[in-house]
Write an enzyme that holds these catalytic residues in place. Structure first.
Site, PDB file in Angstrom:
ATOM      1  N   ARG A  98       0.837  -1.210   0.000  1.00 52.20           N
ATOM      2  CA  ARG A  98       0.000   0.000   0.000  1.00 52.20           C
ATOM      3  C   ARG A  98       0.870   1.258   0.000  1.00 52.20           C
ATOM      4  O   ARG A  98       0.457   2.310  -0.452  1.00 52.20           O
ATOM      5  CB  ARG A  98      -0.957  -0.002   1.195  1.00 52.20           C
ATOM      6  CG  ARG A  98      -1.828   1.231   1.310  1.00 52.20           C
ATOM      7  CD  ARG A  98      -3.127   0.970   2.073  1.00 52.20           C
ATOM      8  NE  ARG A  98      -2.951   0.151   3.264  1.00 52.20           N
ATOM      9  CZ  ARG A  98      -2.362   0.553   4.381  1.00 52.20           C
ATOM     10  NH1 ARG A  98      -1.900   1.783   4.490  1.00 52.20           N
ATOM     11  NH2 ARG A  98      -2.238  -0.262   5.406  1.00 52.20           N
ATOM     12  N   TYR A 103     -14.514  18.300 -16.818  1.00 52.67           N
ATOM     13  CA  TYR A 103     -14.976  16.920 -16.680  1.00 52.67           C
ATOM     14  C   TYR A 103     -16.071  16.869 -15.611  1.00 52.67           C
ATOM     15  O   TYR A 103     -15.835  17.237 -14.454  1.00 52.67           O
ATOM     16  CB  TYR A 103     -13.791  16.033 -16.301  1.00 52.67           C
ATOM     17  CG  TYR A 103     -14.197  14.640 -15.949  1.00 52.67           C
ATOM     18  CD1 TYR A 103     -14.680  13.779 -16.933  1.00 52.67           C
ATOM     19  CD2 TYR A 103     -14.145  14.183 -14.643  1.00 52.67           C
ATOM     20  CE1 TYR A 103     -15.086  12.508 -16.604  1.00 52.67           C
ATOM     21  CE2 TYR A 103     -14.544  12.908 -14.317  1.00 52.67           C
ATOM     22  CZ  TYR A 103     -15.027  12.078 -15.302  1.00 52.67           C
ATOM     23  OH  TYR A 103     -15.432  10.820 -14.980  1.00 52.67           O
ATOM     24  N   ASP A 157      -5.558  20.062 -14.963  1.00 50.67           N
ATOM     25  CA  ASP A 157      -5.927  18.754 -15.505  1.00 50.67           C
ATOM     26  C   ASP A 157      -5.558  18.766 -16.982  1.00 50.67           C
ATOM     27  O   ASP A 157      -6.175  19.450 -17.795  1.00 50.67           O
ATOM     28  CB  ASP A 157      -7.431  18.496 -15.305  1.00 50.67           C
ATOM     29  CG  ASP A 157      -7.849  17.094 -15.779  1.00 50.67           C
ATOM     30  OD1 ASP A 157      -7.166  16.538 -16.662  1.00 50.67           O
ATOM     31  OD2 ASP A 157      -8.864  16.583 -15.269  1.00 50.67           O
ATOM     32  N   LYS A 179      -7.060   7.551 -19.920  1.00 49.39           N
ATOM     33  CA  LYS A 179      -7.312   8.095 -21.261  1.00 49.39           C
ATOM     34  C   LYS A 179      -6.062   7.956 -22.143  1.00 49.39           C
ATOM     35  O   LYS A 179      -5.618   6.861 -22.377  1.00 49.39           O
ATOM     36  CB  LYS A 179      -7.789   9.544 -21.121  1.00 49.39           C
ATOM     37  CG  LYS A 179      -8.852   9.746 -20.025  1.00 49.39           C
ATOM     38  CD  LYS A 179     -10.171   9.067 -20.341  1.00 49.39           C
ATOM     39  CE  LYS A 179     -11.132   9.063 -19.157  1.00 49.39           C
ATOM     40  NZ  LYS A 179     -11.432  10.360 -18.578  1.00 49.39           N
TER      41      LYS A 179
END
Ligand SMILES: *Cc1c(COP(=O)(O)O)cnc(C)c1O
Length: 384
Positions: free
Chosen positions: A55, A107, A179, A204
């Site tokens: 983790r 978005y 972004d 993407k």
């Protein structure tokens, strides 16, 4: 040092060779996937291998992160299990109540989350970030700590001037977060333009094959926010899995070729359908008619991206009919993969969306560009 070693390598070379990641123990050209969740302690109680628990850290994930940092010209990068995990962790890591100035058009999933940011003690003002005066007016002196922009932004491909925003943000004592999912590091490097943190949905273009969900942040330099994000990611465990990190590196090997070709196809499509009688407008930053074209010319280097939107004169019904009529284009949400996607955005964003009902969002893939053009034109004619 000879000239060859002094001359810095280009990003395409690093990406293609995954920054030289391999396996020193077997001399494998392709890096292995480190799947172990835990690591052996030494007899002296130390961890001489440098890893403790999955983790917190993983060698495969770190290879992908080093590659992303190099591509963005960043000090460091962190990967996450989705783009939303990356962006939301950034905001959850703010350590005091912060006023945020954010792009009005972005978005939708992240915009929806930001609209509820007050539950975490923060506040947000949405503005048209392509309007610098509106951005300046939105500042609350002493309170505004973060500017969050997406450029070009979903689904109108609104372009925000990153260099101008970074000046405004920094003179207000705030950070600028960009972004850059749609532009990719191939066309824009926000950090070189003054951004402090870059966000990616690596689902993407970075991965590019629609087969993983992944996110990333890249930082210009050390900051207390960055340290908080690192700690929070280990606590939340919203890390990227090693297999996904490996696939991401594999996808990035062809990033440069893919996005340049996708942008070429998108530009061709935009040009060819620009005056189609069924359309009221074609939205693509590469078209002179696009309001963001001038800024895009300055800050997108080598292409205007692979995304475009079209608006139908016949309204929402005509848009849905076009999406139903295409055969080569695939009807699905998401973007940036090798397969071209078409989507009626208002349907997925639901009631209250600022997205016009007559709009179709197109993600140009890597199919033959003529096949894409003819398929789209046939569906446009049939839907009129
Ligand atoms: C898809 C997308 C996101 C969200 O990323 P996920 O990987 O789906 O969580 C954020 N920003 C942009 C611009 C996107 O296209």
């Amino acid at each position: 040092m000879d000239d060859q070693t002094r001359r810095p390598l280009k990003a395409r070379t690093w990406a293609c060779q995954a920054l030289g990641a391999g396996d020193p123990s077997t001399h494998a050209l392709v890096p292995p996937i480190h799947m172990s969740a835990t690591y052996l302690r030494d007899a002296d109680n130390g961890y001489s291998g440098g890893y403790v628990y999955g983790r917190a850290d993983n060698a495969t994930v770190q290879q992908a992160e080093a590659l992303l940092a190099a591509l963005e010209g960043a000090d460091e990068a962190m990967t996450f299990c989705s783009g939303m995990a990356a962006a939301t962790t950034l905001f959850l890591a703010l350590d005091r109540p912060t006023h945020i100035v954010a792009s009005e058009i972005m978005y939708w999933g992240f915009r929806a989350w930001l609209r509820e940011i007050n539950r975490y003690g923060h506040s947000v003002t949405f503005v048209d970030t392509s309007d610098l005066q509106a951005v300046t007016r939105a500042i609350r002196p002493g309170e505004t700590g973060l500017f969050f922009i997406e450029t070009p932004s979903n689904p109108l491909w609104t372009v925000t001037d990153i260099a101008a925003l970074s000046e405004i943000a920094h003179s207000a004592g705030a950070l600028l977060c960009v972004d850059s999912t749609v532009s990719t590091p191939v066309f824009t490097q926000p950090i070189a333009l003054g951004a402090d943190i870059v966000v990616h949905s690596a689902t993407k273009y970075l991965n590019g094959h629609s087969d993983i969900v992944a996110g990333a942040l890249a930082a210009a330099g050390p900051s207390s926010l960055w340290t908080n994000i690192q700690r929070l990611r280990t606590q939340l465990g919203n890390t990227l899995g090693p297999f996904e990190a490996w696939l991401l590196m594999r996808g990035i090997r062809t990033l440069d070729l893919r996005v340049r070709e996708q942008a070429k196809t998108a530009a061709m499509l935009a040009r060819c359908i620009d005056s189609h009688p069924a359309l009221s407008s074609v939205l693509y930053p590469g078209l002179k008619s696009h309001p963001g074209h001038e800024v895009a010319l300055r800050q997108m280097n080598g292409g205007f991206g692979g995304m475009l939107s079209i608006r139908m004169k016949g309204g929402s019904g005509a848009a849905v009919r076009v999406a139903a009529g295409v055969k080569v284009w695939k009807r699905a949400t998401s973007l940036g993969g090798v397969e071209s996607l078409i989507e009626h955005r208002a349907s997925i964003e639901g009631p209250g969306t600022p997205c016009p009902g007559d709009l179709l969002r197109l993600s140009a893939g890597l199919e033959d560009p003529d096949d894409l053009l003819f398929d789209l034109i046939r569906a446009l004619e049939a839907a009129c």
